[in-house]
Scaffold this active site. Structure first.
Site, PDB file in Angstrom:
ATOM      1  N   CYS A 296      96.245   1.494  31.300  1.00 34.52           N
ATOM      2  CA  CYS A 296      97.358   1.098  30.439  1.00 34.52           C
ATOM      3  C   CYS A 296      98.372   2.254  30.324  1.00 34.52           C
ATOM      4  O   CYS A 296      99.047   2.577  31.288  1.00 34.52           O
ATOM      5  CB  CYS A 296      96.839   0.625  29.087  1.00 34.52           C
ATOM      6  SG  CYS A 296      98.034  -0.421  28.218  1.00 34.52           S
TER       7      CYS A 296
ATOM      8  N   HIS B 223      92.909  -3.424  30.080  1.00 35.84           N
ATOM      9  CA  HIS B 223      91.840  -2.594  29.500  1.00 35.84           C
ATOM     10  C   HIS B 223      90.479  -3.012  30.074  1.00 35.84           C
ATOM     11  O   HIS B 223      89.888  -3.986  29.611  1.00 35.84           O
ATOM     12  CB  HIS B 223      91.838  -2.724  27.974  1.00 35.84           C
ATOM     13  CG  HIS B 223      92.952  -1.973  27.323  1.00 35.84           C
ATOM     14  ND1 HIS B 223      92.864  -0.633  26.997  1.00 35.84           N
ATOM     15  CD2 HIS B 223      94.200  -2.362  26.974  1.00 35.84           C
ATOM     16  CE1 HIS B 223      94.012  -0.235  26.463  1.00 35.84           C
ATOM     17  NE2 HIS B 223      94.837  -1.261  26.436  1.00 35.84           N
TER      18      HIS B 223
ATOM     19  N   GLU C 277      87.690  -1.586  29.649  1.00 37.15           N
ATOM     20  CA  GLU C 277      86.580  -1.206  28.764  1.00 37.15           C
ATOM     21  C   GLU C 277      86.227  -2.281  27.747  1.00 37.15           C
ATOM     22  O   GLU C 277      85.139  -2.241  27.162  1.00 37.15           O
ATOM     23  CB  GLU C 277      86.908   0.117  28.045  1.00 37.15           C
ATOM     24  CG  GLU C 277      88.017   0.037  27.004  1.00 37.15           C
ATOM     25  CD  GLU C 277      89.431   0.178  27.555  1.00 37.15           C
ATOM     26  OE1 GLU C 277      90.334   0.486  26.770  1.00 37.15           O
ATOM     27  OE2 GLU C 277      89.637  -0.033  28.777  1.00 37.15           O
TER      28      GLU C 277
ATOM     29  N   SER D 257      67.410  11.749   5.223  1.00 38.16           N
ATOM     30  CA  SER D 257      67.851  10.700   4.295  1.00 38.16           C
ATOM     31  C   SER D 257      67.154   9.371   4.558  1.00 38.16           C
ATOM     32  O   SER D 257      67.162   8.488   3.708  1.00 38.16           O
ATOM     33  CB  SER D 257      69.361  10.497   4.441  1.00 38.16           C
ATOM     34  OG  SER D 257      69.650   9.933   5.713  1.00 38.16           O
ATOM     35  N   GLY D 258      66.575   9.225   5.752  1.00 42.06           N
ATOM     36  CA  GLY D 258      66.035   7.923   6.138  1.00 42.06           C
ATOM     37  C   GLY D 258      67.040   7.105   6.920  1.00 42.06           C
ATOM     38  O   GLY D 258      66.730   6.031   7.421  1.00 42.06           O
ATOM     39  N   GLY D 259      68.288   7.617   7.044  1.00 39.79           N
ATOM     40  CA  GLY D 259      69.297   6.969   7.885  1.00 39.79           C
ATOM     41  C   GLY D 259      69.015   7.243   9.352  1.00 39.79           C
ATOM     42  O   GLY D 259      68.163   8.061   9.700  1.00 39.79           O
ATOM     43  N   VAL D 260      69.759   6.566  10.226  1.00 38.08           N
ATOM     44  CA  VAL D 260      69.497   6.650  11.666  1.00 38.08           C
ATOM     45  C   VAL D 260      69.641   8.085  12.185  1.00 38.08           C
ATOM     46  O   VAL D 260      68.748   8.603  12.862  1.00 38.08           O
ATOM     47  CB  VAL D 260      70.450   5.707  12.447  1.00 38.08           C
ATOM     48  CG1 VAL D 260      70.307   5.915  13.948  1.00 38.08           C
ATOM     49  CG2 VAL D 260      70.159   4.255  12.090  1.00 38.08           C
ATOM     50  N   ASP D 261      70.758   8.736  11.868  1.00 37.29           N
ATOM     51  CA  ASP D 261      71.037  10.045  12.475  1.00 37.29           C
ATOM     52  C   ASP D 261      70.024  11.110  12.050  1.00 37.29           C
ATOM     53  O   ASP D 261      69.492  11.841  12.884  1.00 37.29           O
ATOM     54  CB  ASP D 261      72.458  10.502  12.129  1.00 37.29           C
ATOM     55  CG  ASP D 261      73.513   9.509  12.603  1.00 37.29           C
ATOM     56  OD1 ASP D 261      73.223   8.754  13.542  1.00 37.29           O
ATOM     57  OD2 ASP D 261      74.608   9.479  12.022  1.00 37.29           O
ATOM     58  N   SER D 262      69.744  11.193  10.747  1.00 40.62           N
ATOM     59  CA  SER D 262      68.803  12.231  10.298  1.00 40.62           C
ATOM     60  C   SER D 262      67.384  11.915  10.768  1.00 40.62           C
ATOM     61  O   SER D 262      66.605  12.819  11.060  1.00 40.62           O
ATOM     62  CB  SER D 262      68.851  12.410   8.779  1.00 40.62           C
ATOM     63  OG  SER D 262      68.259  11.332   8.099  1.00 40.62           O
ATOM     64  N   SER D 263      67.051  10.623  10.873  1.00 39.81           N
ATOM     65  CA  SER D 263      65.701  10.240  11.320  1.00 39.81           C
ATOM     66  C   SER D 263      65.467  10.620  12.778  1.00 39.81           C
ATOM     67  O   SER D 263      64.412  11.159  13.134  1.00 39.81           O
ATOM     68  CB  SER D 263      65.491   8.733  11.140  1.00 39.81           C
ATOM     69  OG  SER D 263      65.586   8.379   9.777  1.00 39.81           O
TER      70      SER D 263
END
Length: 525
Positions: free
Chosen positions: A86, A181, A183, A235-241
């Protein structure tokens, strides 16, 4: 030594398109490492990165305007394949001697492009054929300007009635430009075109896979921290887990996780985190009961931004206190992911991404001189989830709907009280349980309940009573930038409402939020 998974790499130069991160995610899905940089990089930076190929992204500006972004000239002198998308195609055309004009007709939406000349980019790729056997591609256009003359050494590969140069190519130099596009999913063969460019034309091997990323991360953690001790706020969230699991695999008992129960979590969440990471996976966890401290700090405060700041500040205070109790901790681990890194990187020209303040641990005590360990900083969220699965974390946890950093602190409108949090936790658990039972949970992008600090009259038995109101919220979205409210079945909503009113003593009315984003945001605060 593990295999060098960064050996083959694509450089994506960002001209400001809302889809640029999607381009990077698509390249990663093809098993190839890539990085996203602002368009105004230097020749020295490109040389140092040493890409196997370069992609020029789309963007909102017009190449016909003075001072609009341009690709560094070295991009076309580096001797590697270049793919302009584009705006990226338009600046490529202009910089190499072609011509771009503003168009009276903005082309936005589906289009069919007809392939008129052979090219390595689209050879053998088609959605349908014309009556005389020419390939047709269904693509997604989103542009105002258009290329009106291509550079002298390029050929027209495909066109539409409104766009004479929908694809252009210089096969000898391996330069390609597309006006659509590739993608986005609306361009049906877009992934095949990107694969053709990245894997065949740039000759990149698929080295970027979850198992290899884990091996690489584990080795890099060990090289960085050696036998030192590391602390992580879990924290139990995805990233920290996922960060916790990677560190546990790399350094075992030298990792200490601090889990702070702030009283603003979902029903039974603290217990689930401790059981999964402590009992099941055997991580070393310090469990801090902090509910009263957080509620005391929040007392009397109803402003949403002030509440967020209080929750962040108290978390840091609690985390700091626990960190100081530990002997000889040299490193702080954080679950920073690649979009955080991109959003915090400022372009030299000021045409940069907005810097956002993250709900990560900040401001550790000055006497604690700690290094930073960020094993996820190269990864997009979808990659973090895939790695989590590979590390043995349960699917339901990794693909759970997003939950705000301040938790129920921003889902209780106004002042946060224990009574309100307890009512909200139980109401929300019923809503989520019913979504799972009706097989609707994975059909919506995010669903939750909001506590409204208003009393409404209700009838229970022979008497009238004034009790609290909650609102159910469910949205469908691709990118969380815009969202539609989810059209959940009436009988389902009725069932949820009846259960909440009958089972949660203190709630007399349930409403359903039918606001889209924009103008409303997804969260209420």
């Amino acid at each position: 030594m593990t295999e060098n998974i960064h050996k083959h790499r694509i450089l994506i130069l960002d001209f400001g398109s809302q889809y640029t991160q999607l381009v990077a995610r698509r390249v990663r899905e093809l098993g190839v490492y890539c990085e996203l940089w602002a368009w105004d990089v230097t020749e020295a930076q490109i040389r140092e990165f040493n890409p196997s190929g370069i992609i020029l992204s789309g963007g909102p500006e017009s190449t016909t305007e003075e001072n609009s972004p341009r690709a560094p000239q070295y991009v076309f002198e580096a001797g590697v394949p270049v793919f302009g998308v584009c705006y990226g195609m338009q600046t490529m055309a202009m910089q190499l001697g072609g011509h771009v004009e503003g168009s009276n007709e903005r082309e936005f939406g589906y289009a069919q492009v007809e392939v008129v000349n052979d090219s390595a980019l689209v050879r053998g790729i088609e959605d349908s054929l014309t009556a005389d056997g020419k390939p047709l591609l269904d693509v997604w256009m989103s542009h105002g300007d258009k290329v009106t003359a291509i550079p002298a050494d390029f050929v027209t590969v495909a066109s539409t009635d409104n766009c004479p140069f929908a694809i252009m190519a210089n096969e000898e130099k391996r330069f390609y430009g597309v006006q659509f596009h590739p993608e986005v999913t609306h361009t049906r063969q877009g992934m095949r075109m990107l694969e053709r460019f990245v894997r065949d034309i740039c000759q990149c091997e698929a080295l970027w896979t979850p198992a290899k990323i884990i091996d690489d991360a584990v080795e890099r953690i060990r090289q960085q921290v050696g036998d030192d001790k590391v602390i992580l706020g879990l924290s139990g969230g995805v990233d920290s887990s996922v960060t916790a699991m990677l560190l546990h695999r790399a350094i075992g008992k030298n990792l200490t996780c601090v889990f702070v129960d702030n009283g603003l979590l979902r029903l039974n969440e603290a217990q689930q985190v401790m059981e999964m990471f402590g009992d099941h996976f055997g991580l070393n966890i310090v469990h801090v009961e902090g509910e009263q401290r957080f509620l005391d700090a929040l007392a009397g405060e109803s402003d949403p931004e002030a509440k967020r700041k209080i929750i962040g500040r108290v978390f840091v205070e609690v985390f700091d206190e626990e960190a100081l109790k530990l002997d000889d901790v040299k490193w702080l681990a954080q679950g920073t992911i690649y979009p955080d890194v991109i959003e915090s990187a400022a372009s030299a020209t000021g045409k940069a991404h907005v810097i956002k303040s993250h709900h990560n641990v900040g401001g550790l005590p000055k006497e604690m001189k700690m290094g930073l360990v960020e094993p996820l900083r190269e990864l997009f969220k979808d990659e973090v989830r895939k790695i989590g699965l590979e590390l043995g974390l349960p699917y339901d946890m990794l693909y759970r709907h997003p939950f705000p950093g301040p938790g129920l602190g921003v889902r209780v409108l106004g002042e946060v009280k224990k009574e309100y949090c307890d009512l909200l936790r139980r109401a929300d658990a019923i809503f989520i349980e019913e979504l799972h039972k009706a097989d609707l949970y994975n059909k919506v992008s995010q669903a939750f309940t909001v506590f409204l600090p208003v009393r409404s009259v209700g009838v229970m038995g022979d008497g009238r009573k004034y009790d609290w109101v909650v609102s159910l919220r469910a949205v469908e979205t691709i990118d969380f930038m815009t969202a539609h409210w989810a059209h959940l079945p009436y009988d389902f909503l009725g069932r949820v409402s009846n259960r909440i009113i009958n089972e949660v003593n203190g709630i007399s009315r349930v409403v359903y939020d039918i606001s889209g984003k924009p103008p409303a945001t997804i969260e209420w605060e």
